[in-house]
Design a protein around this motif. Structure first.
Motif, PDB file in Angstrom:
ATOM      1  N   TRP A   2       0.729  -1.191  -0.229  1.00 41.05           N
ATOM      2  CA  TRP A   2      -0.047   0.142   0.021  1.00 41.05           C
ATOM      3  C   TRP A   2       0.971   1.319  -0.025  1.00 41.05           C
ATOM      4  CZ3 TRP A   2      -1.083   4.299   2.776  1.00 41.05           C
ATOM      5  CH2 TRP A   2      -2.196   4.971   2.621  1.00 41.05           C
ATOM      6  N   THR A   3       2.012   1.356   0.813  1.00 36.57           N
ATOM      7  CA  THR A   3       2.789   2.453   0.842  1.00 36.57           C
ATOM      8  C   THR A   3       3.557   2.699  -0.499  1.00 36.57           C
ATOM      9  OG1 THR A   3       4.841   1.047   1.806  1.00 36.57           O
ATOM     10  CG2 THR A   3       3.366   2.239   3.339  1.00 36.57           C
ATOM     11  N   ARG A   4       3.934   1.920  -1.215  1.00 33.67           N
ATOM     12  CA  ARG A   4       4.590   1.954  -2.575  1.00 33.67           C
ATOM     13  C   ARG A   4       3.441   2.705  -3.454  1.00 33.67           C
ATOM     14  NH1 ARG A   4       7.706  -3.258  -2.205  1.00 33.67           N
ATOM     15  NH2 ARG A   4       9.330  -2.735  -1.127  1.00 33.67           N
ATOM     16  N   LYS A   5       2.215   2.001  -3.516  1.00 29.39           N
ATOM     17  CA  LYS A   5       0.930   2.560  -4.198  1.00 29.39           C
ATOM     18  C   LYS A   5       0.803   3.880  -4.060  1.00 29.39           C
ATOM     19  CE  LYS A   5      -3.582   1.323  -5.861  1.00 29.39           C
ATOM     20  NZ  LYS A   5      -4.829   0.246  -5.632  1.00 29.39           N
ATOM     21  N   HIS A   6       1.223   4.382  -2.781  1.00 28.98           N
ATOM     22  CA  HIS A   6       0.462   5.673  -2.441  1.00 28.98           C
ATOM     23  C   HIS A   6       1.603   6.656  -2.211  1.00 28.98           C
ATOM     24  CE1 HIS A   6      -3.143   3.234  -1.755  1.00 28.98           C
ATOM     25  NE2 HIS A   6      -3.659   4.379  -2.198  1.00 28.98           N
ATOM     26  N   LYS A   8       3.013   9.053  -3.478  1.00 25.34           N
ATOM     27  CA  LYS A   8       2.891  10.291  -3.753  1.00 25.34           C
ATOM     28  C   LYS A   8       2.182  11.130  -2.845  1.00 25.34           C
ATOM     29  CE  LYS A   8       4.015   9.946  -8.655  1.00 25.34           C
ATOM     30  NZ  LYS A   8       3.454  10.058 -10.000  1.00 25.34           N
ATOM     31  N   LYS A   9       1.211  10.528  -2.093  1.00 24.19           N
ATOM     32  CA  LYS A   9       0.372  10.884  -1.127  1.00 24.19           C
ATOM     33  C   LYS A   9       0.734  11.203   0.420  1.00 24.19           C
ATOM     34  CE  LYS A   9      -3.590   9.854  -4.237  1.00 24.19           C
ATOM     35  NZ  LYS A   9      -4.757   9.042  -4.072  1.00 24.19           N
TER      36      LYS A   9
END
Length: 79
Positions: A2-6, A8-9
């Motif tokens: 999840w952290t890699r997917k997000h 930029k946020k």
């Protein structure tokens, strides 16, 4: 992950194993300990539970109070 997917946020901050001054949960815990029994000192477990539920309801209805807990220099990263 999840952290890699997000990435930029969000920003991740890795803390040393035990640094309560940098942990926003500790500010809430301290606030709770200071205020949960302010109106009534409990004599029984059920009274303590009632005080706790009452104070948590107060916090639930006062998001500004929670926001103020994140204003300390050491935990502004989490705001």
């Amino acid at each position: 992950m999840w952290t890699r997917k997000h990435k930029k946020k969000i920003s991740l901050f890795f803390l040393p194993p035990y640094t309560p001054q940098h942990n926003p949960d500790e500010y809430l815990n301290n606030d709770l300990k200071r205020n949960v029994n302010r109106k009534h000192i409990p004599l029984t477990k059920s009274e303590l539970q009632g005080n706790l539920k009452s104070y948590l309801r107060t916090l639930q209805n006062n998001p500004e109070h929670i926001k103020r807990l994140f204003q300390a220099k050491e935990v502004k990263y989490a705001a």
